[in-house]
Structure formats: C-alpha cells, structure tokens
Scaffold this motif. Structure first.
Motif, PDB file in Angstrom:
ATOM      1  N   GLU A 146       0.852  -1.177   0.000  1.00  0.00           N
ATOM      2  CA  GLU A 146       0.000   0.000   0.000  1.00  0.00           C
ATOM      3  C   GLU A 146       0.891   1.231   0.000  1.00  0.00           C
ATOM      4  O   GLU A 146       1.911   1.256   0.687  1.00  0.00           O
ATOM      5  N   GLU A 147       0.504   2.203  -0.781  1.00  0.00           N
ATOM      6  CA  GLU A 147       1.320   3.410  -0.857  1.00  0.00           C
ATOM      7  C   GLU A 147       0.437   4.627  -1.012  1.00  0.00           C
ATOM      8  O   GLU A 147      -0.514   4.622  -1.792  1.00  0.00           O
ATOM      9  N   GLU A 148       0.732   5.655  -0.245  1.00  0.00           N
ATOM     10  CA  GLU A 148       0.062   6.932  -0.436  1.00  0.00           C
ATOM     11  C   GLU A 148       0.849   7.716  -1.473  1.00  0.00           C
ATOM     12  O   GLU A 148       2.051   7.921  -1.323  1.00  0.00           O
ATOM     13  N   THR A 149       0.190   8.107  -2.525  1.00  0.00           N
ATOM     14  CA  THR A 149       0.894   8.776  -3.617  1.00  0.00           C
ATOM     15  C   THR A 149       1.051  10.257  -3.314  1.00  0.00           C
ATOM     16  O   THR A 149       0.410  11.116  -3.911  1.00  0.00           O
ATOM     17  N   THR A 150       1.889  10.564  -2.360  1.00  0.00           N
ATOM     18  CA  THR A 150       2.174  11.956  -2.007  1.00  0.00           C
ATOM     19  C   THR A 150       3.587  12.362  -2.425  1.00  0.00           C
ATOM     20  O   THR A 150       3.999  13.489  -2.155  1.00  0.00           O
ATOM     21  N   ASP A 151       4.306  11.438  -3.074  1.00  0.00           N
ATOM     22  CA  ASP A 151       5.661  11.744  -3.540  1.00  0.00           C
ATOM     23  C   ASP A 151       5.571  12.487  -4.862  1.00  0.00           C
ATOM     24  O   ASP A 151       5.642  11.906  -5.941  1.00  0.00           O
ATOM     25  N   LEU A 152       5.365  13.814  -4.779  1.00  0.00           N
ATOM     26  CA  LEU A 152       5.175  14.607  -5.996  1.00  0.00           C
ATOM     27  C   LEU A 152       6.414  14.621  -6.874  1.00  0.00           C
ATOM     28  O   LEU A 152       6.320  14.884  -8.067  1.00  0.00           O
ATOM     29  N   SER A 153       7.587  14.295  -6.298  1.00  0.00           N
ATOM     30  CA  SER A 153       8.808  14.293  -7.096  1.00  0.00           C
ATOM     31  C   SER A 153       8.798  13.181  -8.142  1.00  0.00           C
ATOM     32  O   SER A 153       9.565  13.217  -9.093  1.00  0.00           O
ATOM     33  N   SER A 154       7.883  12.205  -7.954  1.00  0.00           N
ATOM     34  CA  SER A 154       7.813  11.110  -8.916  1.00  0.00           C
ATOM     35  C   SER A 154       7.016  11.484 -10.157  1.00  0.00           C
ATOM     36  O   SER A 154       6.867  10.684 -11.065  1.00  0.00           O
ATOM     37  N   GLY A 155       6.479  12.700 -10.181  1.00  0.00           N
ATOM     38  CA  GLY A 155       5.761  13.148 -11.371  1.00  0.00           C
ATOM     39  C   GLY A 155       4.284  13.390 -11.157  1.00  0.00           C
ATOM     40  O   GLY A 155       3.608  13.952 -12.024  1.00  0.00           O
ATOM     41  N   SER A 156       3.741  12.973 -10.004  1.00  0.00           N
ATOM     42  CA  SER A 156       2.331  13.222  -9.728  1.00  0.00           C
ATOM     43  C   SER A 156       2.124  14.687  -9.357  1.00  0.00           C
ATOM     44  O   SER A 156       3.056  15.383  -8.952  1.00  0.00           O
ATOM     45  N   THR A 157       0.894  15.146  -9.497  1.00  0.00           N
ATOM     46  CA  THR A 157       0.562  16.524  -9.128  1.00  0.00           C
ATOM     47  C   THR A 157      -0.331  16.526  -7.900  1.00  0.00           C
ATOM     48  O   THR A 157      -0.820  15.484  -7.466  1.00  0.00           O
ATOM     49  N   ALA A 158      -0.543  17.701  -7.325  1.00  0.00           N
ATOM     50  CA  ALA A 158      -1.434  17.824  -6.174  1.00  0.00           C
ATOM     51  C   ALA A 158      -2.889  17.814  -6.644  1.00  0.00           C
ATOM     52  O   ALA A 158      -3.203  18.095  -7.803  1.00  0.00           O
ATOM     53  N   TRP A 159      -3.784  17.478  -5.723  1.00  0.00           N
ATOM     54  CA  TRP A 159      -5.203  17.554  -6.032  1.00  0.00           C
ATOM     55  C   TRP A 159      -5.604  18.997  -6.312  1.00  0.00           C
ATOM     56  O   TRP A 159      -5.121  19.926  -5.666  1.00  0.00           O
TER      57      TRP A 159
END
Length: 281
Positions: free
Chosen positions: A223-236
């Motif tokens: 399980e992982e919370e996708t809060t690692d924005l450095s991986s390329g994800s953006t904020a809500w």
C-alpha cells in the motif's frame, strides 16, 4: 406512603385506640417530593372511670390531635437513552455539522415526567470524519445527573460519486477495467460530493488523500500513499470549469509494474469519496 404501623394511641379508660386514628392525608397516599404536613387525631367514646376503677357517668368525648412531617426526597437520576448503533449525519459545510442530538437522544425522569430533562451532549460540533464519540448526560430539576452514555457518529457527505470519471472506467457500471501503459500519467477525476443542503463540496482539495493498492492482493502487494510529488504526480485540484477534482497520477514509481492491477481510493478526513480500478500494461 404507608405510615399506619408507626402510629399508636392509648386511652386510660378505654385502652388501645390505635385503630381509631384518622389522618390527613391518609396513610397510603401518594406524597409529592418535598415536605408534607400530616395531621392525625383520635377520640375516645366519652366513658369515664372512677378512681376505684368502676364505670362512672359518661363525659365529654375527648379528642387528641398531633402532626408530623413526611419528607420525600428525589435521589433518582433520569433514564437516558442513546443510539446503540452508529449514527450517520451529513455535513452542512466543510467544517462539519452542529447536530440536533434530540433526534437520537432522549431522557425521562420518574418525578419530573412531563418536564422531561433535555440531554446535554458533547461535543456540540463535529468535523467531517468517521467513528466520532459523542457523550451525553441528563439532569433533572433537582440536580440528579445520569451516568454518561456515549454513541458513535459518522459525519459524511450527503452524496458522493464514488466512481472515477474517464479515462478510468467505472467498472461498477459493467465497463471493462481501464488499461494504461506502465510509466504513464493517469488523470484521476471524480465529481465533488455534496453537503446536506445540496451544495457541491468544492473546497476539499487540500484534504484529499489518495491510497493506491494492488488488486488483487498478491505476495508482493503493498500500500502506498501517492504523495511523492517528485515522482511526477501533481497535487489535487478542483477544476471549476469541468466541475470535478483532478489528480495526475504518475506510474513511474517502482510501486507500479506492468501486468499488475491497482485500486485508487480517495477520501477526505477518512470519509470515502471516490474509487476506481485500473491495470498497467
């Protein structure tokens, strides 16, 4: 209250006159809380004895009166009733709700009866969230307080879309699970839930939480919370024009692997608002 056995009357000429005692209020009457004066009297028949013990001429009927006070104390606390299960209440805005607990909590007092004490419950206001404890007590007009009782409240939204929007198929509607290329960015979108009055909850972006898990679970599931924005994800963010929340999920994180299925679950302060499944190829 029955006090007859505590009364007695003895007459020198006629002996025991206890059974002739009369009282107001009578023994066995109901007494109100507080002090009540009881007045009792007894009369002889007027017969008299000479000093030698022989019967003399009848005389005047003599009556003796005495009084005492009966005090009734109320030491009984009200009966308090709270829900046995969990109560769900829709939030009126992002701050939650100030519930009218009288819809679920009641109290009854043996003495006050119609002047039923109003239970007092805390906290007065509840934020959006699950499994919140509310504690209540009730106090009658004489200060007798019930033992505290508690119940659980979920403060949720009046409605939530629950399904993700395109490009992630809502498999609840019979659509096939969406396939995306490993390493790509997947737009996760959902409609805002609504508050009790029907207004859309458009200010949740800062408190949204995304959890992604493998589906189905396997030996290497995690399980992982996708809060690692450095991986390329953006904020809500809330897209005012489209009327929907958007989160761009990067699958470049090592957690994501080709051939695996995943479930994205979005919540606000623990309250689920949307969910969707996808696979990587």
């Amino acid at each position: 209250m029955d006090f007859a056995e505590q009364l007695s009357a003895i007459d020198r000429e006629e002996g025991n006159l206890t059974d002739k005692i009369t009282c107001t209020p009578v023994s066995g009457s109901g007494f109100a809380v507080g002090a009540t004066l009881v007045t009792c009297s007894v009369s002889d028949s007027g017969k008299r004895l000479r000093t030698d013990g022989s019967a003399g001429p009848d005389g005047e009927v003599l009556t003796t009166t005495a009084s005492f006070t009966v005090t009734v104390e109320d030491n009984t606390a009200p009966d308090l009733t709270v829900p046995q299960g969990t109560v769900s209440i829709p939030a009126i805005d992002i701050n939650g709700v100030s519930p009218d607990y009288s819809k679920w909590v009641s109290a009854w007092d043996l003495v006050d009866e119609e002047e039923t004490p109003m239970p007092v419950c805390t906290p007065a206001s509840l934020p959006i969230g699950l499994e919140q404890t509310v504690e209540c007590t009730a106090t009658d007009s004489r200060g007798n307080r019930s033992d505290p009782q508690s119940f659980t409240v979920n403060v949720t939204f009046a409605s939530a879309s629950r399904g993700l929007l395109q490009p992630v198929n809502d498999t609840r509607n019979g659509l096939p699970i969406s396939l995306f290329k490993a390493g790509s960015t997947i737009p996760l979108k959902f409609l805002p839930p609504t508050f009790a009055g029907g207004d859309a909850a458009t200010g949740l972006a800062g408190g949204l939480r995304l959890v992604v898990t493998t589906v189905p679970a396997s030996g290497n599931s995690a399980e992982e919370e996708t809060t690692d924005l450095s991986s390329g994800s953006t904020a809500w963010r809330y897209d005012l024009t489209a009327g929907q929340y958007v989160f761009n999920l990067s699958t470049k994180n090592p957690f994501f692997r080709a051939g695996m299925g995943y479930r994205a679950e979005i919540s606000f302060q623990g309250v689920p608002v949307a969910r969707g499944d996808f696979r990587l190829k």
